[in-house]
Design a protein around this motif. Structure first.
Motif, short mmCIF file in Angstrom:
data_model
loop_
_atom_site.label_atom_id
_atom_site.label_comp_id
_atom_site.label_asym_id
_atom_site.label_seq_id
_atom_site.Cartn_x
_atom_site.Cartn_y
_atom_site.Cartn_z
N ALA A 1 -13.16 14.82 -7.18
CA ALA A 1 -12.39 13.65 -6.77
C ALA A 1 -11.40 13.24 -7.86
O ALA A 1 -10.25 12.88 -7.57
N VAL A 2 -11.83 13.32 -9.11
CA VAL A 2 -10.93 13.02 -10.23
C VAL A 2 -9.81 14.06 -10.29
O VAL A 2 -8.64 13.72 -10.49
N GLU A 3 -10.16 15.32 -10.10
CA GLU A 3 -9.15 16.38 -10.09
C GLU A 3 -8.10 16.13 -9.01
O GLU A 3 -6.92 16.39 -9.20
N LYS A 4 -8.55 15.57 -7.89
CA LYS A 4 -7.68 15.29 -6.75
C LYS A 4 -6.82 14.04 -6.98
O LYS A 4 -5.86 13.80 -6.26
N GLY A 5 -7.18 13.24 -7.98
CA GLY A 5 -6.43 12.04 -8.28
C GLY A 5 -6.88 10.81 -7.52
O GLY A 5 -6.14 9.83 -7.41
N CYS A 6 -8.11 10.83 -7.03
CA CYS A 6 -8.63 9.70 -6.26
C CYS A 6 -8.94 8.51 -7.16
O CYS A 6 -9.37 8.68 -8.30
N GLU A 7 -8.74 7.31 -6.63
CA GLU A 7 -9.10 6.09 -7.34
C GLU A 7 -10.41 5.51 -6.85
O GLU A 7 -11.10 4.80 -7.58
N TYR A 8 -10.76 5.81 -5.58
CA TYR A 8 -11.96 5.25 -4.97
C TYR A 8 -12.79 6.36 -4.34
O TYR A 8 -12.25 7.32 -3.78
N VAL A 9 -14.11 6.21 -4.43
CA VAL A 9 -15.01 7.04 -3.65
C VAL A 9 -15.87 6.11 -2.81
O VAL A 9 -16.05 4.94 -3.15
N MET B 1 -13.71 5.37 -12.17
CA MET B 1 -13.32 5.17 -10.78
C MET B 1 -14.10 4.01 -10.19
O MET B 1 -15.04 3.49 -10.81
N LYS B 2 -13.76 3.62 -8.98
CA LYS B 2 -14.47 2.55 -8.29
C LYS B 2 -15.29 3.15 -7.15
O LYS B 2 -14.78 3.93 -6.34
N ALA B 3 -16.56 2.79 -7.08
CA ALA B 3 -17.44 3.25 -6.00
C ALA B 3 -17.58 2.15 -4.96
O ALA B 3 -17.86 1.00 -5.28
N LEU B 4 -17.40 2.52 -3.71
CA LEU B 4 -17.59 1.63 -2.57
C LEU B 4 -18.82 2.10 -1.81
O LEU B 4 -18.96 3.30 -1.53
N VAL B 5 -19.71 1.19 -1.49
CA VAL B 5 -21.00 1.57 -0.91
C VAL B 5 -21.30 0.72 0.32
O VAL B 5 -21.15 -0.50 0.29
N VAL B 6 -21.73 1.39 1.39
CA VAL B 6 -22.18 0.70 2.60
C VAL B 6 -23.65 1.06 2.81
O VAL B 6 -23.99 2.25 2.89
N ILE B 7 -24.49 0.04 2.88
CA ILE B 7 -25.93 0.26 3.02
C ILE B 7 -26.46 -0.46 4.25
O ILE B 7 -25.87 -1.44 4.71
#
Length: 348
Positions: A71-79, A100-106
């Motif tokens: 994801a970092v290689e791809k240039g993503c800011e959010y996972v 990076m920033k992690a977004l979580v749905v539980i």
């Protein structure tokens, strides 16, 4: 140990341009559990792969190091991920490591607090939905279609690539593949990954034995479970993302995917802790519960002391301390008098 990407780079989809985000995951112990063998009359050698000793306490770190690195290689800011706990903990930790920033749905009320606390302390943005894991995953998939966020659930193929390295380590430790491999099955990414690893690393492969919780067993029952129920929250999934791949692992290895009850899971969970000093989370014990069940019905009648079975313990027991406390006798409170204390301790 420098992490699984450093150790098994030639088997993984990375290049010189891939920034390696690692917490030195992998290298978990493969422990022979001789007292379990004796207690349950196993005619084989049993080894447990104690994945609870990964950095965030579960096997998820193996896949996450690769998913976040890519994801970092791809240039993503959010996972983003949907999670019953361990994925969120791992995604949050590795995202923090990567900046990076992690977004979580539980699913609301369906995640052990040990796991939730990890995702929180690592700075993930967390939303709980009124529903189950499958509802959470549907929302996450819809978000991925609308926004530039990278999915890090096991649907992400890099997760599977990282998780397969546990099979490599088992072969390295034993000098060969085991004859059987027992593993819990929830979202089914792990059984998929192990089978992929065994196929890539060895010409001789184990029979794969996957075990679901009895009331969360869509693969066994042959249909989606709309309201899965089990004390083993890590495998409380009614519509596994890797369903078909799990069936392929079962069929290609001439193995089985079956189910065990919550009572059988807790029995195995306490046996591991009480007989071997190994504290795993409840879902981890599903594989051991399955082996006890299958041994009783004569499945291993042709096994011998030279037969080797490996079983994956997916997460550490500290992930879910509530279950441990509820399943054991509570401390007795007495006055601070030696006679009273000794009496309770059985020393008089």
């Amino acid at each position: 140990m420098k992490g699984i990407i450093a150790k098994y780079r030639k088997y993984l989809p990375v290049t010189d341009k891939t920034p390696v985000i690692s917490l030195q995951e992998g290298g978990t112990p493969l422990i022979r559990v001789s007292r379990i063998e004796k207690e349950f009359g196993f005619p084989f050698q049993l080894y447990v792969k104690y994945e609870g000793l990964n950095p965030t306490g579960s096997f998820k770190d193996r896949g996450m190091t690769l998913a976040i690195s890519k994801a970092v290689e791809k240039g993503c800011e959010y996972v983003i991920c949907a999670s019953t706990g361990n994925t969120s903990a791992s995604a949050a930790a590795y995202s923090a490591r990567a900046g990076m920033k992690a977004l979580v749905v539980i699913p609301e009320g369906a995640i052990a607090l040990g796991k939730l606390s990890q995702a929180m302390i690592h700075g993930a943005k967390i939303v709980a939905v009124k529903g189950n894991f499958d509802d959470s995953l549907k929302i996450v998939l819809a978000i991925c279609e609308k926004y530039p966020v990278e999915l890090v659930n096991s649907i992400n193929p890099f997760r599977i690539e990282g998780q397969k390295t546990a099979a490599f380590e088992i072969i390295d430790d034993l000098g060969r593949a085991p004859d059987y491999h027992a593993i819990p099955v929830g979202n089914a990414g792990n059984i998929t990954a192990y089978w992929k690893g065994y196929k890539e690393y060895s010409a001789i492969r184990p029979v794969m034995l996957g075990f679901q919780a009895a009331k969360s067993a869509p693969i066994v029952d042959g249909h989606i479970i709309k309201n899965p129920q089990t004390i083993a929250t890590a495998i409380k999934i009614g519509n596994p993302a890797s369903w078909k791949k799990a069936e392929e692992a079962r069929d290609e290895s001439a193995g089985a995917i079956d189910k065990v009850t919550d009572d059988e899971i807790i029995f195995a969970y306490k046996a591991l802790a009480g007989l071997e000093g190994i504290f795993c989370e409840p879902a981890s014990a599903a594989g051991i519960a399955g082996l006890i069940k299958y041994n009783k019905k004569g499945y291993f009648k042709n096994a011998s002391e030279r037969t080797i079975i490996a079983a994956t313990l997916t997460g550490h027991g500290l992930k879910d301390t509530d279950t441990a406390i509820k399943s054991c006798d509570h401390p007795v409170v007495v006055e601070p008098v030696i006679e009273e204390v000794c009496k309770i301790l059985g020393l008089e």
